[in-house]
Scaffold this motif. Structure first.
Motif, PDB file in Angstrom:
ATOM      1  N   VAL A   1       1.267   7.278 -10.594  1.00 25.89           N
ATOM      2  CA  VAL A   1       0.732   5.587 -10.141  1.00 25.89           C
ATOM      3  C   VAL A   1       0.139   5.029 -11.532  1.00 25.89           C
ATOM      4  O   VAL A   1      -0.354   5.836 -12.315  1.00 25.89           O
TER       5      VAL A   1
ATOM      6  N   ASP B   1      -3.338  -0.269 -10.614  1.00 22.12           N
ATOM      7  CA  ASP B   1      -3.254  -0.372  -9.434  1.00 22.12           C
ATOM      8  C   ASP B   1      -4.282   0.122  -8.515  1.00 22.12           C
ATOM      9  O   ASP B   1      -4.959  -0.375  -7.730  1.00 22.12           O
TER      10      ASP B   1
ATOM     11  N   LYS C   1       0.100   3.136  -4.390  1.00 19.81           N
ATOM     12  CA  LYS C   1       1.618   3.007  -4.246  1.00 19.81           C
ATOM     13  C   LYS C   1       2.303   4.526  -4.347  1.00 19.81           C
ATOM     14  O   LYS C   1       2.676   4.829  -5.473  1.00 19.81           O
ATOM     15  N   THR C   2       2.198   5.158  -3.215  1.00 21.29           N
ATOM     16  CA  THR C   2       2.926   6.446  -3.036  1.00 21.29           C
ATOM     17  C   THR C   2       3.690   6.636  -1.966  1.00 21.29           C
ATOM     18  O   THR C   2       3.485   5.996  -0.881  1.00 21.29           O
TER      19      THR C   2
END
Length: 320
Positions: A242, A246, A253-254
């Motif tokens: 990541v 972010d 965002k995974t």
């Protein structure tokens, strides 16, 4: 033999420590709790049980008369404003308690700005500094073992009381989160049993406690955790990297999230924590928060800590 009081003694970490103190057989132990009923087995072990109201400082003073050491395991999520622990600190000073250990048992001395659910730790640390500002009236230490190594055994339970918990290191499904460009961020991993054993030794210790009480079982990088995982699991790991920006924006965002919650987290809080915990853990790892000191290692140099590889190899041998 001295009198040891344990606040919040029905919690998982507290019960690990209580067992270690009982096994040592050197002290009189009393649990302070809001609950009128003790967990199964606690009283049978010869541990006293006293119901207290953490909002009543006068009553806390009476409960702590003659106590040498108070170990606090007050659950931060159920202590808004950390008032319970502040009242315990005030009561310790008035009652003449020599030593106090706040509810820590986690990361190192870096601030908790990226761990809002642990903000109370910082507030209590500051309060202890204020109490001792003019002169030392209460000796204290911050027990910091990093993360429990036992969590890398999830879903299998390796400690007596510490329940399995999902983290950003997932040995069961052979996957892991990692901050891009920070693959060598440091994490300290110590078993619950080792942590409890060191706390019991610290209670016995005649010398002064160090304020920063690092308990360093294993000091490893994110990359080393992956490498060892691939070795003991016998298969490659999927690495989900990541971006730092972010995480700083509060975005995760995974392709997967943490499903298993801590017992202290309510069902209503669970969705928020499934994002806040991995974001907080990764941001604080980048800032060095999980690279705890070795103060208690140096204080007890003869103690042999559980090493990661044989521990995890034994856990995962033959597992699907």
């Amino acid at each position: 033999m001295v009198k040891v009081a344990v606040a919040g003694g029905s919690g998982q970490v507290a019960r690990e420590v209580i067992d270690a103190l009982v096994a040592a057989g050197k002290h009189k132990i009393t649990v302070l709790s809001r609950s009128k009923a003790s967990p199964d087995g606690t009283v049978a072990l010869g541990v006293g049980w006293r119901v207290v109201d953490y909002s009543d400082t006068g009553a806390l003073v009476e409960a702590l008369r003659g106590t040498h050491t108070l170990l606090s395991f007050v659950q931060l999520l159920s202590d808004p404003g950390c008032q319970s622990q502040k009242n315990l600190i005030d009561a310790c000073v008035t009652a003449g308690v020599k030593r106090f250990a706040p509810s820590e048992y986690g990361y190192g001395s870096v601030g908790s700005v990226n761990l809002p659910f642990w903000k109370g730790k910082e507030a209590v640390r500051e309060y202890l500094k204020e109490v001792n500002e003019k002169e030392k009236v209460l000796e204290y230490t911050l027990f910091m073992p990093g993360l429990f190594l036992d969590y890398l055994a999830t879903p299998y339970q390796t400690a007596k009381h510490i329940a399995p918990l999902d983290l950003i290191f997932d040995y069961q499904n052979c996957r892991q989160f990692m901050v891009e460009g920070h693959e060598d961020a440091i994490v300290t991993l110590t078993t619950a049993a080792d942590t409890a054993a060191i706390v019991a030794r610290a209670v016995d210790h005649d010398g002064e406690w160090p304020v920063n009480g690092g308990i360093r079982g294993n000091r490893v990088t994110f990359s080393q955790i992956v490498k060892l995982g691939e070795k003991v699991r016998g298969r490659p790991f999927t690495i989900n990297k990541v971006k730092l920006e972010d995480l700083q924006a509060g975005v995760l965002k995974t392709p997967w999230i943490l499903a298993r919650k801590h017992s202290a987290v309510s069902d209503e809080q669970a969705p928020e924590f499934s994002t806040a915990v991995p974001i907080g853990m990764m941001l604080t790892s980048v800032s060095g928060a999980w690279d705890v000191g070795d103060e208690f290692n140096r204080l007890f140099p003869d103690y042999q800590f559980t090493q990661m590889e044989p521990f995890l190899a034994n856990v995962w041998e033959g597992k699907p």
